[in-house]
Design a protein around this motif. Structure first.
Motif, PDB file in Angstrom:
ATOM      1  N   THR A  92       0.857  -1.227  -0.047  1.00 59.95           N
ATOM      2  CA  THR A  92       0.106  -0.236   0.109  1.00 59.95           C
ATOM      3  C   THR A  92       0.896   1.111  -0.091  1.00 59.95           C
ATOM      4  O   THR A  92       1.648   1.428   0.795  1.00 59.95           O
ATOM      5  CB  THR A  92      -0.931  -0.117   1.282  1.00 59.95           C
ATOM      6  OG1 THR A  92      -1.744  -1.077   1.162  1.00 59.95           O
ATOM      7  CG2 THR A  92      -1.641   1.276   1.245  1.00 59.95           C
ATOM      8  N   ASN A 103       0.545   5.272   0.069  1.00 55.57           N
ATOM      9  CA  ASN A 103      -0.656   6.197   0.357  1.00 55.57           C
ATOM     10  C   ASN A 103       0.106   7.715  -0.432  1.00 55.57           C
ATOM     11  O   ASN A 103       1.216   8.256  -0.194  1.00 55.57           O
ATOM     12  CB  ASN A 103      -0.710   6.691   1.637  1.00 55.57           C
ATOM     13  CG  ASN A 103      -1.324   5.548   2.454  1.00 55.57           C
ATOM     14  OD1 ASN A 103      -2.347   5.084   2.014  1.00 55.57           O
ATOM     15  ND2 ASN A 103      -0.962   5.033   3.652  1.00 55.57           N
ATOM     16  N   THR A 142      -3.250   4.313  -2.850  1.00 52.45           N
ATOM     17  CA  THR A 142      -4.291   5.059  -2.451  1.00 52.45           C
ATOM     18  C   THR A 142      -3.992   6.607  -2.381  1.00 52.45           C
ATOM     19  O   THR A 142      -2.869   7.089  -1.854  1.00 52.45           O
ATOM     20  CB  THR A 142      -4.549   4.409  -0.846  1.00 52.45           C
ATOM     21  OG1 THR A 142      -4.785   3.250  -0.747  1.00 52.45           O
ATOM     22  CG2 THR A 142      -5.473   5.510  -0.082  1.00 52.45           C
ATOM     23  N   GLN A 187     -11.117   9.531  -0.385  1.00 51.52           N
ATOM     24  CA  GLN A 187     -10.041   8.635  -0.332  1.00 51.52           C
ATOM     25  C   GLN A 187     -10.312   7.299  -1.136  1.00 51.52           C
ATOM     26  O   GLN A 187     -11.415   6.788  -0.672  1.00 51.52           O
ATOM     27  CB  GLN A 187      -9.394   8.466   0.891  1.00 51.52           C
ATOM     28  CG  GLN A 187      -8.134   7.625   1.256  1.00 51.52           C
ATOM     29  CD  GLN A 187      -7.575   7.832   2.669  1.00 51.52           C
ATOM     30  OE1 GLN A 187      -7.528   8.541   3.173  1.00 51.52           O
ATOM     31  NE2 GLN A 187      -7.521   6.442   3.369  1.00 51.52           N
ATOM     32  N   LEU A 243      -8.761   3.763  -4.092  1.00 53.32           N
ATOM     33  CA  LEU A 243      -7.616   3.239  -4.588  1.00 53.32           C
ATOM     34  C   LEU A 243      -7.636   3.998  -6.315  1.00 53.32           C
ATOM     35  O   LEU A 243      -8.857   3.803  -6.710  1.00 53.32           O
ATOM     36  CB  LEU A 243      -8.055   1.699  -4.911  1.00 53.32           C
ATOM     37  CG  LEU A 243      -7.895   0.915  -3.501  1.00 53.32           C
ATOM     38  CD1 LEU A 243      -8.329  -0.465  -3.688  1.00 53.32           C
ATOM     39  CD2 LEU A 243      -6.702   1.093  -2.816  1.00 53.32           C
TER      40      LEU A 243
END
Length: 532
Positions: free
Chosen positions: A24, A26, A48, A99, A101
């Motif tokens: 992941t 961000n 993300t 927020q 993907l």
């Protein structure tokens, strides 16, 4: 910190945890324009992102909703895919933070990737029933009545960014050439142009004062009548006595009752004053300045975005016969070509009169040296002489120009420059016509006094004509009041100088393809309208 695509490799570089299997990343791009240049995530990474903006459109279905998000940083929207729960309470105009993907969009979609929402936060709700900007055709006239809301439209957001970047590039241009930026007053005591179309200034609720006879009289805040400025030129000349090259960028006001696509009551002027004895030098500066501005704007995405708006056909509302999607790119490219043609007023008059007498042109207003050039004449000159390029028209008759202009030093060469001409010029752009006006200034005291008109009774600083009155003697010029300070600039030492004023909003009309100046001015004020 500004967002640049060169930062992407560093921002997307996986941490040590990522290399051990965590997948992941961000990201928090500062705006939608930055988010749209992000590459979509692949099967190995879940990127993300969190982005905020205004809902432009939302289409709700049973299993999902599709939302177009905008924030003014680009004319393009970011598409977000939401589940029905996330879509509750959302409507056009709602300000949200999303927020989710960052995923590739299905094949055939205009947007290469989209945001699959995981969290939606309503920051500012909108009254969907009464929100005036809807997904339907709305006239430019209607949008002018809600200038505080039309700024949210992609087109007007683009124009706002174009204005900002243009101001920056112009400031950079003059700084690189050792011009000093100065501040000129908005409240003034004189009508620089002499046309008398000034806004008088007064307090809203003056306090009465008692006189010896017991009568009450409302006092003037400044003791004498004052006005909103029509030009910063006279004050720039005061700066120029100490600083060789100065410029300013400020609002200007004209109380014209015209309701034409070329006029508003409040607009922005870029004005320059410099020590020089050459009108050619001033015109060279104007030409180089505009070419440099266009070159700088082409380094950004403005042209591509303007073309995108033109292709959308629903927002630009500027199409006219003969225009197509190549009009603006061609216009910008032509501006950079040179040199621009230069023609004297006498030569222009000969061209107009010859074309009228031969039947090549049919003018409503007969071309004459006394009446000046009308809009139809300027358009004809721009088309015939410029052939798509801007055209300088020089050496207008002094009788139709303001008093402060220096007489032309050119010899009367077979009528090419008529006797009694002023050392001045106007720059004409195709369709828009006059965008820049400039001249050498009369720097000699006695000659300036002889050319100054008398003030009209009851309006200090407003002149009887604003033009040269040959029968007015120097003795009759005493008591000019508030223009006496302007004479001081010659009385106590002066130098040959000149300058120009650029109508910034008219130039933006030409660069954007807009045909009404009210649509490039963020808050248009014109006769009968001042809505916000």
């Amino acid at each position: 910190m500004s967002w640049r695509s060169s930062c992407l490799p560093r921002l997307l570089q996986p941490s040590k945890h990522c290399r051990r299997g965590l997948s992941t990343t961000n990201l928090h791009p500062p705006n939608i324009a930055s988010a749209l240049v992000l590459p979509p995530s692949d099967d190995r990474d879940n990127v993300t992102i969190r982005i905020s903006g205004t809902v432009r459109t939302i289409r709700k279905q049973k299993q999902r909703a599709f939302l177009q998000l905008g924030d003014g940083s680009t004319v393009h929207s970011l598409q977000a895919v939401l589940n029905p729960d996330h879509a509750q309470g959302l409507s056009t105009g709602t300000f949200v933070a999303i927020q989710g993907l960052w995923r590739p969009a299905p094949p055939g979609k205009e947007q290469s990737h989209e945001l699959h929402a995981q969290q939606v936060t309503i920051i500012g709700a909108a009254d969907s029933e009464n929100y005036p900007i809807q997904q339907k055709f709305q006239t430019a006239e209607f949008l002018r009545s809600i200038p505080h809301l039309r700024l949210r439209l992609p087109l007007h957001a683009l124009i706002a960014r174009l204005r900002s970047e243009s101001e920056f590039l112009l400031a950079q241009y003059f700084r690189d050439r050792n011009f000093m930026r100065v501040q000129s007053p908005v409240i003034t005591s004189s009508d620089c142009e002499g046309a008398g179309q000034v806004f008088s200034l007064d307090t809203r609720a003056p306090v009465p004062e008692e006189h010896g006879d017991g009568a009450l009289k409302e006092p003037s805040f400044f003791r004498k009548p004052k006005y909103l400025t029509v030009s910063s030129q006279l004050h720039l000349e005061a700066y120029m006595q100490e600083h060789p090259k100065v410029w300013t960028f400020s609002p200007t006001f004209r109380a014209e009752r015209s309701d034409t696509p070329r006029h508003v009551s409040e607009f922005w002027m870029l004005e320059v004053e410099m020590r020089t004895e050459s009108l050619q030098e001033i015109m060279d500066l104007v030409e180089d300045m505009i070419k440099s501005l266009v070159q700088g704007l082409q380094q950004s995405s403005f042209m591509q975005e303007l073309v995108t708006m033109r292709l959308s056909r629903g927002n630009l509302q500027t199409e006219e016969p003969g225009e197509d999607d190549e009009t603006l790119p061609t216009r910008w490219a032509t501006l950079k070509e040179g040199p621009w043609p230069r023609i004297t007023y006498a030569e222009a008059l000969r061209l107009l009169q010859g074309s009228a007498s031969s039947g090549k042109a049919n003018f409503i207003h007969e071309p004459s040296s006394e009446s000046g050039l009308q809009l139809e004449h300027e358009k004809y000159i721009a088309a015939m002489v410029g052939a798509g390029k801007p055209v300088f028209v020089t050496d207008y008759p002094r009788m139709i120009k303001p008093f402060y202009m220096l007489p032309s030093a050119k010899e009367n060469d077979g009528g090419v420059v008529a006797p009694g001409a002023a050392a001045c010029f106007d720059l004409l752009l195709p369709e828009v016509c006059e965008v820049v006006g400039g001249s050498l200034r009369e720097h000699r005291l006695e000659e300036l006094e002889a050319s100054m008109p008398l003030p009209e009774p009851g309006l200090e600083g407003k002149t009887s004509s604003g033009r040269i009155e040959p029968n007015e003697s120097a003795a009759a010029m005493k008591g000019r009041g508030n223009l006496d300070w302007y004479l001081d600039l010659r009385r106590f030492g002066s130098v040959p100088h000149g300058g120009f004023g650029l109508g910034f909003d008219r130039l933006l009309c030409y660069l954007t393809g807009m045909h009404n100046i009210k649509d490039v001015v963020p808050w248009p004020r014109f006769h009968g309208r001042c809505d916000c």
